[in-house]
Design a protein around this motif. Structure first.
Motif, PDB file in Angstrom:
ATOM      1  N   TRP A 208       0.835  -1.201   0.000  1.00 41.88           N
ATOM      2  CA  TRP A 208       0.000   0.000   0.000  1.00 41.88           C
ATOM      3  C   TRP A 208       0.869   1.250   0.000  1.00 41.88           C
ATOM      4  N   LEU A 209       1.908   1.261   0.835  1.00 35.36           N
ATOM      5  CA  LEU A 209       2.817   2.414   0.871  1.00 35.36           C
ATOM      6  C   LEU A 209       3.529   2.592  -0.467  1.00 35.36           C
ATOM      7  N   GLU A 210       3.879   1.492  -1.117  1.00 34.05           N
ATOM      8  CA  GLU A 210       4.483   1.581  -2.450  1.00 34.05           C
ATOM      9  C   GLU A 210       3.517   2.216  -3.438  1.00 34.05           C
ATOM     10  N   GLU A 211       2.253   1.792  -3.399  1.00 35.27           N
ATOM     11  CA  GLU A 211       1.230   2.361  -4.284  1.00 35.27           C
ATOM     12  C   GLU A 211       1.066   3.862  -4.058  1.00 35.27           C
ATOM     13  N   GLN A 212       1.230   4.287  -2.814  1.00 36.75           N
ATOM     14  CA  GLN A 212       1.093   5.704  -2.476  1.00 36.75           C
ATOM     15  C   GLN A 212       2.387   6.482  -2.738  1.00 36.75           C
ATOM     16  N   GLN A 213       3.397   5.798  -3.237  1.00 31.70           N
ATOM     17  CA  GLN A 213       4.715   6.369  -3.516  1.00 31.70           C
ATOM     18  C   GLN A 213       5.376   6.925  -2.257  1.00 31.70           C
ATOM     19  N   CYS A 214       5.252   6.179  -1.182  1.00 31.08           N
ATOM     20  CA  CYS A 214       5.857   6.540   0.099  1.00 31.08           C
ATOM     21  C   CYS A 214       7.060   5.651   0.387  1.00 31.08           C
ATOM     22  N   ILE A 215       7.927   5.518  -0.584  1.00 32.31           N
ATOM     23  CA  ILE A 215       9.095   4.642  -0.468  1.00 32.31           C
ATOM     24  C   ILE A 215       9.970   5.024   0.727  1.00 32.31           C
ATOM     25  N   PRO A 216      10.207   6.319   0.988  1.00 31.70           N
ATOM     26  CA  PRO A 216      11.025   6.648   2.172  1.00 31.70           C
ATOM     27  C   PRO A 216      10.429   6.117   3.476  1.00 31.70           C
ATOM     28  N   LEU A 217       9.111   6.098   3.575  1.00 28.61           N
ATOM     29  CA  LEU A 217       8.483   5.581   4.793  1.00 28.61           C
ATOM     30  C   LEU A 217       8.665   4.063   4.919  1.00 28.61           C
ATOM     31  N   ILE A 218       8.761   3.385   3.803  1.00 29.98           N
ATOM     32  CA  ILE A 218       9.031   1.944   3.853  1.00 29.98           C
ATOM     33  C   ILE A 218      10.427   1.713   4.422  1.00 29.98           C
ATOM     34  N   LEU A 219      11.379   2.512   3.981  1.00 32.85           N
ATOM     35  CA  LEU A 219      12.742   2.388   4.489  1.00 32.85           C
ATOM     36  C   LEU A 219      12.797   2.730   5.984  1.00 32.85           C
ATOM     37  N   VAL A 220      12.049   3.739   6.379  1.00 30.23           N
ATOM     38  CA  VAL A 220      11.977   4.101   7.797  1.00 30.23           C
ATOM     39  C   VAL A 220      11.347   2.955   8.590  1.00 30.23           C
ATOM     40  N   ALA A 221      10.288   2.367   8.057  1.00 33.40           N
ATOM     41  CA  ALA A 221       9.621   1.249   8.729  1.00 33.40           C
ATOM     42  C   ALA A 221      10.583   0.077   8.903  1.00 33.40           C
ATOM     43  N   GLN A 222      11.398  -0.177   7.907  1.00 32.86           N
ATOM     44  CA  GLN A 222      12.382  -1.261   8.010  1.00 32.86           C
ATOM     45  C   GLN A 222      13.401  -0.965   9.115  1.00 32.86           C
ATOM     46  N   SER A 223      13.823   0.286   9.207  1.00 28.79           N
ATOM     47  CA  SER A 223      14.768   0.669  10.264  1.00 28.79           C
ATOM     48  C   SER A 223      14.139   0.527  11.637  1.00 28.79           C
ATOM     49  N   ILE A 224      12.872   0.898  11.746  1.00 30.39           N
ATOM     50  CA  ILE A 224      12.160   0.766  13.021  1.00 30.39           C
ATOM     51  C   ILE A 224      12.053  -0.714  13.395  1.00 30.39           C
ATOM     52  N   HIS A 225      11.724  -1.547  12.432  1.00 26.37           N
ATOM     53  CA  HIS A 225      11.618  -2.982  12.697  1.00 26.37           C
ATOM     54  C   HIS A 225      12.939  -3.529  13.237  1.00 26.37           C
ATOM     55  N   LYS A 226      14.008  -3.151  12.596  1.00 26.85           N
ATOM     56  CA  LYS A 226      15.343  -3.592  13.023  1.00 26.85           C
ATOM     57  C   LYS A 226      15.656  -3.074  14.436  1.00 26.85           C
ATOM     58  N   ALA A 227      15.357  -1.801  14.676  1.00 27.41           N
ATOM     59  CA  ALA A 227      15.620  -1.202  15.996  1.00 27.41           C
ATOM     60  C   ALA A 227      14.797  -1.878  17.083  1.00 27.41           C
ATOM     61  N   MET A 228      13.564  -2.230  16.788  1.00 25.54           N
ATOM     62  CA  MET A 228      12.716  -2.895  17.781  1.00 25.54           C
ATOM     63  C   MET A 228      13.232  -4.291  18.106  1.00 25.54           C
ATOM     64  N   LYS A 229      13.751  -4.984  17.121  1.00 27.92           N
ATOM     65  CA  LYS A 229      14.327  -6.305  17.388  1.00 27.92           C
ATOM     66  C   LYS A 229      15.519  -6.176  18.335  1.00 27.92           C
ATOM     67  N   ILE A 230      16.338  -5.164  18.118  1.00 30.19           N
ATOM     68  CA  ILE A 230      17.490  -4.924  18.993  1.00 30.19           C
ATOM     69  C   ILE A 230      17.015  -4.534  20.384  1.00 30.19           C
ATOM     70  N   ARG A 231      15.988  -3.677  20.447  1.00 31.54           N
ATOM     71  CA  ARG A 231      15.458  -3.239  21.747  1.00 31.54           C
ATOM     72  C   ARG A 231      14.910  -4.425  22.537  1.00 31.54           C
ATOM     73  N   ILE A 232      14.167  -5.283  21.868  1.00 33.78           N
ATOM     74  CA  ILE A 232      13.588  -6.446  22.546  1.00 33.78           C
ATOM     75  C   ILE A 232      14.695  -7.348  23.074  1.00 33.78           C
ATOM     76  N   LYS A 233      15.716  -7.548  22.280  1.00 35.08           N
ATOM     77  CA  LYS A 233      16.847  -8.359  22.739  1.00 35.08           C
ATOM     78  C   LYS A 233      17.501  -7.730  23.954  1.00 35.08           C
ATOM     79  N   ARG A 234      17.724  -6.427  23.884  1.00 30.75           N
ATOM     80  CA  ARG A 234      18.373  -5.710  24.982  1.00 30.75           C
ATOM     81  C   ARG A 234      17.532  -5.784  26.254  1.00 30.75           C
ATOM     82  N   GLU A 235      16.233  -5.587  26.121  1.00 29.02           N
ATOM     83  CA  GLU A 235      15.358  -5.549  27.288  1.00 29.02           C
ATOM     84  C   GLU A 235      15.069  -6.934  27.856  1.00 29.02           C
ATOM     85  N   SER A 236      15.244  -7.953  27.071  1.00 32.77           N
ATOM     86  CA  SER A 236      14.979  -9.295  27.587  1.00 32.77           C
ATOM     87  C   SER A 236      16.261 -10.009  27.999  1.00 32.77           C
ATOM     88  N   PHE A 237      17.394  -9.394  27.844  1.00 29.63           N
ATOM     89  CA  PHE A 237      18.670 -10.037  28.172  1.00 29.63           C
ATOM     90  C   PHE A 237      18.759 -10.418  29.636  1.00 29.63           C
TER      91      PHE A 237
END
Length: 137
Positions: free
Chosen positions: A102-131
């Motif tokens: 849907w974001l691609e259809e709306q030509q919001c490619i930068p937001l897709i890249l931001v979403a990917q970065s957020i996903h990666k950051a959340m995985k790191i955060r979860i690891k850090r907080e559950s250590f």
């Protein structure tokens, strides 16, 4: 300004800031985008950053940060928000393929890249907080 209307440089700096780059966090501040700096810290679990967003005219970013942190009321708020972009952006941070398309259809490619970065950051955060849990076993 809507979340999709910022210069490409802001998205790039944010993506690096949310992944832990203090230099890019500071650059967001220096360029006059404290909302994006606060958004990165709110996603990383800093309550003061979330509070700042909500008190300084960026409630959508605050709600997004809460939704990304799996807060049910925030997710419901995004779902009911008149502009579907925010809900799709939230879903993209969770790797939802339909939302990304849907974001691609709306030509919001930068937001897709931001979403990917957020996903990666959340995985790191979860690891850090559950250590601590791993230490006690």
């Amino acid at each position: 300004m809507k979340i999709e209307d910022y210069p490409l440089q802001v998205y790039s700096l944010f993506a690096k800031a949310v992944e832990g780059s203090n230099a890019n966090f500071q650059k967001l501040l220096d360029l006059g985008y404290p909302q994006w700096a606060a958004f990165s810290n709110a996603i990383l679990g800093e309550d003061d950053a979330l509070k700042w967003l909500l008190e300084n005219g960026y409630p959508e970013m605050g709600v997004l940060a809460n939704a990304i942190d799996d807060e049910p009321k925030a997710i419901e708020w995004l779902y009911q928000y008149p502009d579907p972009l925010l809900f799709h952006f939230y879903q993209a941070t969770k790797k939802n393929e339909k939302a990304i398309a849907w974001l691609e259809e709306q030509q919001c490619i930068p937001l897709i890249l931001v979403a990917q970065s957020i996903h990666k950051a959340m995985k790191i955060r979860i690891k850090r907080e559950s250590f601590w849990y791993k230490i006690h076993w």
